[in-house]
Scaffold this motif. Structure first.
Motif, PDB file in Angstrom:
ATOM      1  N   LEU A  99      43.370   3.221  50.181  1.00 32.02           N
ATOM      2  CA  LEU A  99      43.295   2.880  48.829  1.00 32.02           C
ATOM      3  C   LEU A  99      41.643   2.906  48.474  1.00 32.02           C
ATOM      4  O   LEU A  99      40.692   2.244  48.902  1.00 32.02           O
ATOM      5  CB  LEU A  99      43.533   1.235  48.658  1.00 32.02           C
ATOM      6  CG  LEU A  99      44.828   0.858  48.996  1.00 32.02           C
ATOM      7  CD1 LEU A  99      45.265  -0.530  49.811  1.00 32.02           C
ATOM      8  CD2 LEU A  99      45.668   0.851  47.765  1.00 32.02           C
ATOM      9  N   GLU A 110      48.188   3.694  42.842  1.00 27.08           N
ATOM     10  CA  GLU A 110      48.202   2.571  43.600  1.00 27.08           C
ATOM     11  C   GLU A 110      49.686   2.003  43.111  1.00 27.08           C
ATOM     12  O   GLU A 110      50.216   1.254  44.033  1.00 27.08           O
ATOM     13  CB  GLU A 110      47.495   1.368  43.092  1.00 27.08           C
ATOM     14  CG  GLU A 110      45.773   1.627  43.638  1.00 27.08           C
ATOM     15  CD  GLU A 110      45.082   0.663  43.734  1.00 27.08           C
ATOM     16  OE1 GLU A 110      45.381  -0.297  43.937  1.00 27.08           O
ATOM     17  OE2 GLU A 110      43.845   0.640  43.672  1.00 27.08           O
ATOM     18  N   TRP A 131      52.648   1.003  45.807  1.00 25.75           N
ATOM     19  CA  TRP A 131      53.264  -0.270  45.905  1.00 25.75           C
ATOM     20  C   TRP A 131      54.754  -0.259  45.652  1.00 25.75           C
ATOM     21  O   TRP A 131      55.586  -0.894  46.415  1.00 25.75           O
ATOM     22  CB  TRP A 131      52.498  -1.175  44.838  1.00 25.75           C
ATOM     23  CG  TRP A 131      53.467  -2.763  44.830  1.00 25.75           C
ATOM     24  CD1 TRP A 131      54.045  -2.964  43.618  1.00 25.75           C
ATOM     25  CD2 TRP A 131      53.550  -3.616  45.857  1.00 25.75           C
ATOM     26  NE1 TRP A 131      54.351  -4.281  44.022  1.00 25.75           N
ATOM     27  CE2 TRP A 131      54.079  -4.400  45.128  1.00 25.75           C
ATOM     28  CE3 TRP A 131      53.136  -3.633  47.262  1.00 25.75           C
ATOM     29  CZ2 TRP A 131      54.762  -5.683  46.013  1.00 25.75           C
ATOM     30  CZ3 TRP A 131      53.447  -4.591  47.943  1.00 25.75           C
ATOM     31  CH2 TRP A 131      54.287  -5.697  47.543  1.00 25.75           C
ATOM     32  N   LEU A 156      53.582  -5.205  55.538  1.00 27.04           N
ATOM     33  CA  LEU A 156      52.300  -4.659  55.174  1.00 27.04           C
ATOM     34  C   LEU A 156      51.255  -5.622  56.007  1.00 27.04           C
ATOM     35  O   LEU A 156      51.232  -6.634  56.069  1.00 27.04           O
ATOM     36  CB  LEU A 156      52.051  -5.093  53.619  1.00 27.04           C
ATOM     37  CG  LEU A 156      52.997  -4.301  52.691  1.00 27.04           C
ATOM     38  CD1 LEU A 156      52.898  -4.647  51.254  1.00 27.04           C
ATOM     39  CD2 LEU A 156      53.433  -2.733  53.099  1.00 27.04           C
ATOM     40  N   ALA A 161      47.165  -5.844  56.174  1.00 31.32           N
ATOM     41  CA  ALA A 161      45.869  -5.667  55.539  1.00 31.32           C
ATOM     42  C   ALA A 161      45.001  -5.690  56.674  1.00 31.32           C
ATOM     43  O   ALA A 161      44.770  -6.726  57.588  1.00 31.32           O
ATOM     44  CB  ALA A 161      45.695  -6.775  54.618  1.00 31.32           C
ATOM     45  N   LEU A 215      47.132  -1.583  55.911  1.00 32.70           N
ATOM     46  CA  LEU A 215      46.420  -1.212  54.413  1.00 32.70           C
ATOM     47  C   LEU A 215      45.011  -1.233  54.838  1.00 32.70           C
ATOM     48  O   LEU A 215      44.502  -2.135  55.282  1.00 32.70           O
ATOM     49  CB  LEU A 215      46.673  -2.352  53.520  1.00 32.70           C
ATOM     50  CG  LEU A 215      48.129  -2.726  53.364  1.00 32.70           C
ATOM     51  CD1 LEU A 215      48.393  -3.943  52.325  1.00 32.70           C
ATOM     52  CD2 LEU A 215      48.976  -1.388  52.891  1.00 32.70           C
ATOM     53  N   GLY A 257      41.010  -0.346  53.068  1.00 33.34           N
ATOM     54  CA  GLY A 257      40.215  -0.033  51.405  1.00 33.34           C
ATOM     55  C   GLY A 257      39.294   0.834  51.801  1.00 33.34           C
ATOM     56  O   GLY A 257      38.887   1.674  52.510  1.00 33.34           O
ATOM     57  N   LEU A 263      39.334  -3.752  51.261  1.00 38.56           N
ATOM     58  CA  LEU A 263      40.614  -3.877  50.640  1.00 38.56           C
ATOM     59  C   LEU A 263      40.749  -4.539  49.389  1.00 38.56           C
ATOM     60  O   LEU A 263      40.017  -5.707  49.252  1.00 38.56           O
ATOM     61  CB  LEU A 263      41.577  -4.233  51.523  1.00 38.56           C
ATOM     62  CG  LEU A 263      43.231  -3.965  51.317  1.00 38.56           C
ATOM     63  CD1 LEU A 263      43.348  -2.428  51.320  1.00 38.56           C
ATOM     64  CD2 LEU A 263      43.708  -4.837  52.528  1.00 38.56           C
ATOM     65  N   TRP A 307      45.713  -6.395  47.018  1.00 39.53           N
ATOM     66  CA  TRP A 307      46.520  -5.910  48.230  1.00 39.53           C
ATOM     67  C   TRP A 307      46.294  -6.620  49.318  1.00 39.53           C
ATOM     68  O   TRP A 307      47.221  -6.845  50.270  1.00 39.53           O
ATOM     69  CB  TRP A 307      45.805  -4.566  48.676  1.00 39.53           C
ATOM     70  CG  TRP A 307      46.384  -3.278  47.824  1.00 39.53           C
ATOM     71  CD1 TRP A 307      45.852  -2.939  46.485  1.00 39.53           C
ATOM     72  CD2 TRP A 307      47.607  -2.585  47.731  1.00 39.53           C
ATOM     73  NE1 TRP A 307      46.594  -1.938  45.760  1.00 39.53           N
ATOM     74  CE2 TRP A 307      47.605  -1.796  46.586  1.00 39.53           C
ATOM     75  CE3 TRP A 307      48.699  -2.604  48.833  1.00 39.53           C
ATOM     76  CZ2 TRP A 307      49.058  -0.650  46.459  1.00 39.53           C
ATOM     77  CZ3 TRP A 307      49.828  -1.699  48.732  1.00 39.53           C
ATOM     78  CH2 TRP A 307      49.956  -0.740  47.459  1.00 39.53           C
ATOM     79  N   LYS A 308      45.338  -7.575  49.460  1.00 31.84           N
ATOM     80  CA  LYS A 308      45.218  -8.449  50.419  1.00 31.84           C
ATOM     81  C   LYS A 308      46.315  -9.601  50.086  1.00 31.84           C
ATOM     82  O   LYS A 308      46.919  -9.977  51.120  1.00 31.84           O
ATOM     83  CB  LYS A 308      43.946  -9.172  50.357  1.00 31.84           C
ATOM     84  CG  LYS A 308      42.853  -8.363  51.026  1.00 31.84           C
ATOM     85  CD  LYS A 308      41.529  -9.158  50.997  1.00 31.84           C
ATOM     86  CE  LYS A 308      40.398  -8.250  51.153  1.00 31.84           C
ATOM     87  NZ  LYS A 308      38.915  -9.006  51.438  1.00 31.84           N
ATOM     88  N   ARG A 363      49.316  -9.255  48.531  1.00 23.97           N
ATOM     89  CA  ARG A 363      50.363  -8.415  48.700  1.00 23.97           C
ATOM     90  C   ARG A 363      50.865  -8.383  50.267  1.00 23.97           C
ATOM     91  O   ARG A 363      52.031  -8.570  50.656  1.00 23.97           O
ATOM     92  CB  ARG A 363      50.720  -7.031  48.386  1.00 23.97           C
ATOM     93  CG  ARG A 363      50.597  -6.955  46.825  1.00 23.97           C
ATOM     94  CD  ARG A 363      50.325  -5.523  46.287  1.00 23.97           C
ATOM     95  NE  ARG A 363      50.632  -5.595  44.835  1.00 23.97           N
ATOM     96  CZ  ARG A 363      50.491  -4.454  44.073  1.00 23.97           C
ATOM     97  NH1 ARG A 363      49.752  -3.319  44.636  1.00 23.97           N
ATOM     98  NH2 ARG A 363      50.711  -4.529  42.733  1.00 23.97           N
ATOM     99  N   ALA A 364      49.923  -8.161  51.288  1.00 21.68           N
ATOM    100  CA  ALA A 364      50.160  -7.965  52.483  1.00 21.68           C
ATOM    101  C   ALA A 364      50.793  -9.365  53.210  1.00 21.68           C
ATOM    102  O   ALA A 364      50.332 -10.372  52.944  1.00 21.68           O
ATOM    103  CB  ALA A 364      48.685  -7.819  53.632  1.00 21.68           C
TER     104      ALA A 364
END
Length: 263
Positions: free
Chosen positions: A115, A169, A173, A183, A185, A206, A208, A214, A218-219, A221-222
């Motif tokens: 990302l 992004e 996703w 997922l 992170a 994931l 960053g 990151l 996204w953190k 979402r993981a």
């Protein structure tokens, strides 16, 4: 065709491909080095022009077949090259069209999501590690251009055969959500050490940016957040090193019968 002057219009046009805007406008990119050109051809990429310096071997098998070849002076070669010591073989290739909707994953895939990476050297090194660890998919969300000369060089051509897709992004996703991958992170705030998790099922790591890490979204979402232990004064590792550690830990686990034991 032979070209001696670095001011030749054809040389100027080829040198312009070192810039991202020009690559995107023309749909072409440069591959420097005989090994890398050969790997691009093996992967089925479309060669537009083969460029040979004065020290290139005239009997090189790459010269076989019906293709345009330009024989360049050292001065002309240096203008096109992005290296301090130019390779004697370069290729101008058509940027391949990669549609994420056509991506096919095996059962229990190993994926990597990058990302906003900003440094092409890091991306190239990550792609080489992903290829070595047998990654099934790499999503490049925003950030550096996949087809920059530095990425091609540092990946040693791994990007040609590796399933890597430049995406937004949001596209990344939606794809991950549809595939239902775990997922993971990579973040200094991770609750567990990276080797304490089980990566034997379908997983997507994931990672960053080099400076910011990151994104918070996204953190969240993981499902899992892991950290790499740091015992010295430095507070983080190079992102390419981090990616390699994660990928090879997944490879190690998948080659063994027993999962990692909880602490």
């Amino acid at each position: 065709m032979e070209i001696a002057s670095p001011k030749n219009p054809r040389v100027k046009a080829l040198a312009a491909l070192k810039e991202r805007k020009e690559r995107e406008r023309r749909g072409l990119f440069l591959v420097e080095g005989r090994r890398e050109v050969a790997r691009a051809l093996e992967a089925g990429l479309q060669l537009e022009v083969l460029l040979l310096g004065p020290k290139a071997r005239p009997e090189d098998p790459l010269l076989a077949g019906d293709k345009e070849v330009l024989f360049l002076s050292q001065a002309a070669l240096e203008r096109i090259s992005s290296r301090e010591n130019p390779a004697q073989v370069l290729g101008v290739f058509r940027i391949p069209k990669r549609d994420l909707s056509q991506a096919r994953l095996p059962p229990k895939p190993l994926a990597l999501v990058l990302l906003g990476l900003e440094k092409p050297g890091n991306l190239g090194a990550i792609l080489r590690a992903a290829d070595g660890a047998g990654a099934d998919l790499v999503l490049l969300a925003e950030g550096v251009d996949l087809f920059s000369p530095q990425v091609v060089r540092n990946s040693t051509g791994a990007l040609f055969s590796l399933p890597v897709y430049p995406v937004s992004e949001e596209e990344a996703w939606r794809f991950l959500e549809a595939k239902g991958l775990l997922l993971v992170a990579a973040t200094p705030e991770g609750e567990r050490l990276y080797w304490e998790e089980d990566y034997r099922e379908g997983v997507a790591f994931l990672l960053g940016t080099e400076d910011e890490g990151l994104p918070e979204a996204w953190k969240r979402r993981a499902q899992v957040r892991v950290r790499i232990p740091m015992r010295g004064r430095a507070d983080s590792l190079n992102v390419a090193v981090s990616a390699a550690l994660l990928l090879y830990e997944a490879l190690r686990q998948r080659s063994l019968q027993d999962p990692p034991q909880p602490p």
